[in-house]
Design an enzyme around this catalytic site. Structure first.
Site, PDB file in Angstrom:
ATOM      1  N   GLY A   1       0.919  -1.191   0.105  1.00 22.97           N
ATOM      2  CA  GLY A   1       0.049  -0.064   0.106  1.00 22.97           C
ATOM      3  C   GLY A   1       0.824   1.182   0.072  1.00 22.97           C
TER       4      GLY A   1
ATOM      5  N   GLN B   1      -5.846  -8.804  -2.355  1.00 24.31           N
ATOM      6  CA  GLN B   1      -5.757  -7.784  -1.099  1.00 24.31           C
ATOM      7  C   GLN B   1      -7.207  -7.568  -0.657  1.00 24.31           C
ATOM      8  OE1 GLN B   1      -3.854  -7.663  -3.974  1.00 24.31           O
ATOM      9  NE2 GLN B   1      -1.806  -6.678  -3.500  1.00 24.31           N
TER      10      GLN B   1
ATOM     11  N   ASP C   1      -1.629   4.903  -6.252  1.00 20.85           N
ATOM     12  CA  ASP C   1      -0.255   4.769  -6.140  1.00 20.85           C
ATOM     13  C   ASP C   1       0.908   6.186  -6.318  1.00 20.85           C
ATOM     14  OD1 ASP C   1      -1.130   1.841  -5.809  1.00 20.85           O
ATOM     15  OD2 ASP C   1       0.845   1.771  -5.091  1.00 20.85           O
TER      16      ASP C   1
ATOM     17  N   ASN D   1      -2.999   2.792 -10.076  1.00 20.77           N
ATOM     18  CA  ASN D   1      -3.419   1.935  -8.941  1.00 20.77           C
ATOM     19  C   ASN D   1      -3.348   0.637  -9.082  1.00 20.77           C
ATOM     20  OD1 ASN D   1      -4.631   1.977  -6.087  1.00 20.77           O
ATOM     21  ND2 ASN D   1      -6.373   1.243  -6.921  1.00 20.77           N
TER      22      ASN D   1
HETATM   23  O1  MRU Z   1       0.613  -3.832  -4.589  1.00 17.83           O
HETATM   24  P1  MRU Z   1       0.133  -3.260  -3.351  1.00 17.83           P
HETATM   25  O2  MRU Z   1      -0.873  -4.112  -2.581  1.00 17.83           O
HETATM   26  O3  MRU Z   1       1.151  -2.267  -2.697  1.00 17.83           O
HETATM   27  O4  MRU Z   1      -1.062  -2.087  -4.230  1.00 17.83           O
HETATM   28  C1  MRU Z   1      -1.823  -1.376  -3.391  1.00 17.83           C
HETATM   29  C2  MRU Z   1      -2.759  -0.529  -4.091  1.00 17.83           C
HETATM   30  O5  MRU Z   1      -2.752  -0.489  -5.437  1.00 17.83           O
HETATM   31  C3  MRU Z   1      -3.345   0.380  -3.472  1.00 17.83           C
HETATM   32  O6  MRU Z   1      -4.742   0.808  -3.826  1.00 17.83           O
HETATM   33  C4  MRU Z   1      -2.949   1.920  -3.169  1.00 17.83           C
HETATM   34  O7  MRU Z   1      -1.525   1.603  -2.758  1.00 17.83           O
HETATM   35  C5  MRU Z   1      -3.414   2.944  -2.422  1.00 17.83           C
HETATM   36  S1  MRU Z   1      -3.387   2.545  -0.538  1.00 17.83           S
HETATM   37  C6  MRU Z   1      -4.065   3.452   0.224  1.00 17.83           C
END
Ligand code: MRU
Length: 345
Positions: free
Chosen positions: A48, A193, A234, A244
């Site tokens: 995240g 997730q 992201d 994202n």
């Molecule tokens: O690969 P991840 O689990 O780190 O990806 C996370 C996401 O895409 C979330 O939607 C993003 O980081 C926003 S978190 C507030």
């Protein structure tokens, strides 16, 4: 939700709740070194965008201690911080946090002072992140009808931030205001997730949540069962294009088609004003095994490969608004972003 990123000054270690094991087990991982933290970030112990920024900020304090016995400690510190900042490429919060801590220790006379300053700055970043999530919650909650079903993708909750969450923070705040919010959580392949983490967080809070298999959103939207989509981000480019979790773009296209508001909730640390548009956002491509071998079970015929881009970019034109801690930004987004975040942190 309990804190999931904890720095223990007594042992000078960073403790991370291992998100790979949730919801089945609550196991904590200890990081003493930058190498251990980089591995934890890359293997998704912590994930995240804002959460990896917070963890990396604490990692800078680990880095200062690691180089403390060296004569040229500042020279040794630089590559360690660069390794941390580069651990994952898409979430801009990671490099933003490391650069902010590096700035805070820039004039430290010795590594011990640098370590203390780094820890203080990391704690500030952590607290600020929670505060920004709460502010986003306040602004975003007002956008939701009194009774609604919200679809979300991936996990943009407390676990993905310093605490409280971005997209889930908006939902939490709306529920706290007395709104009746039900959540549909996309399962979010290949690492689940949504099914594992979003469902876990919301269930812990007693917020009604159901998991959708990937691909179910279109049919539920067509039946009028979704009133809004809220996702995290992201990295948001200067023109509002938003990176994202992979699959977000498809949901945005669907929302546009069915006339459903599509909101992105993100703090100012997720904006990258130096990147003009989504075309220049680096997209992480992860190990194909995450797709071919989910939960350690091979499901694809031997010899067949897979593509595994971890993120996609939703063009600004598909966004109804971006919810930030400074207010809600409406199209034209490029102008709104410059006006509200032009002189950002
Ligand atoms: O690969 P991840 O689990 O780190 O990806 C996370 C996401 O895409 C979330 O939607 C993003 O980081 C926003 S978190 C507030």
């Amino acid at each position: 939700m309990q804190p999931h990123i904890v720095f223990d000054d007594a042992s000078w270690t960073l403790q991370l709740l291992d998100q790979r094991r949730l919801p089945q087990e609550s196991i904590w991982i200890t990081c003493n070194t930058v190498a251990q933290l980089v591995d934890a970030i890359q293997t998704m112990v912590v994930r995240g965008a804002p959460a990896i920024g917070v963890a990396a900020a604490y990692g800078c304090a680990l880095a200062c201690r690691q180089v403390a016995s060296q004569d040229h400690w500042r020279t040794s510190l630089k590559p360690l911080l660069e390794t941390l900042a580069a651990a994952r490429p898409t979430a801009v919060n990671l490099r933003w946090a490391v650069e902010r801590v590096a700035q805070a220790v820039a004039t430290a006379p010795n590594p011990h002072t640098a370590a203390a300053l780094a820890l203080a700055e990391a704690r500030t970043i952590h607290e600020e992140d929670i505060g920004m999530c709460q502010a986003m919650g306040h602004f975003g909650a007002a956008l939701l009808p009194d009774s609604c079903t919200v679809l979300t993708h991936c996990n943009a909750g407390a676990l993905a931030t310093g605490g409280y969450g971005t997209a889930l923070g908006v939902i939490r705040a709306a529920v706290a205001m007395g709104k009746q919010v039900r959540v549909l959580a996309d399962e979010t392949r290949p690492l689940w997730q949504g099914a594992r983490l979003t469902a876990y967080e919301l269930a812990c809070d007693g917020i009604p949540v159901e998991v959708l298999c990937e691909g179910a959103a279109a049919s539920l939207m067509a039946r009028g069962e979704v009133q809004a989509v809220i996702v995290g981000a992201d990295r948001i480019a200067a023109n509002g294009d938003t990176a994202n979790k992979i699959g977000t773009l498809g949901i945005a296209v669907l929302a546009h088609h069915f006339g459903i508001p599509f909101y992105v909730a993100a703090p100012s640390s997720t904006f990258d004003l130096a990147t003009a548009s989504g075309a220049a956002i680096p997209i992480e491509e992860r190990d194909a095994k995450e797709v071919t071998c989910p939960c350690s079970t091979a499901i694809v015929p031997q010899g067949v490969g897979a593509r595994n881009p971890a993120f996609d970019v939703t063009p600004a034109g598909l966004l109804t608004a971006i919810i930030t801690e400074r207010g809600v930004l409406y199209p034209p987004l490029e102008e709104a972003i410059t006006a509200v975040l032009g002189g950002r942190p």
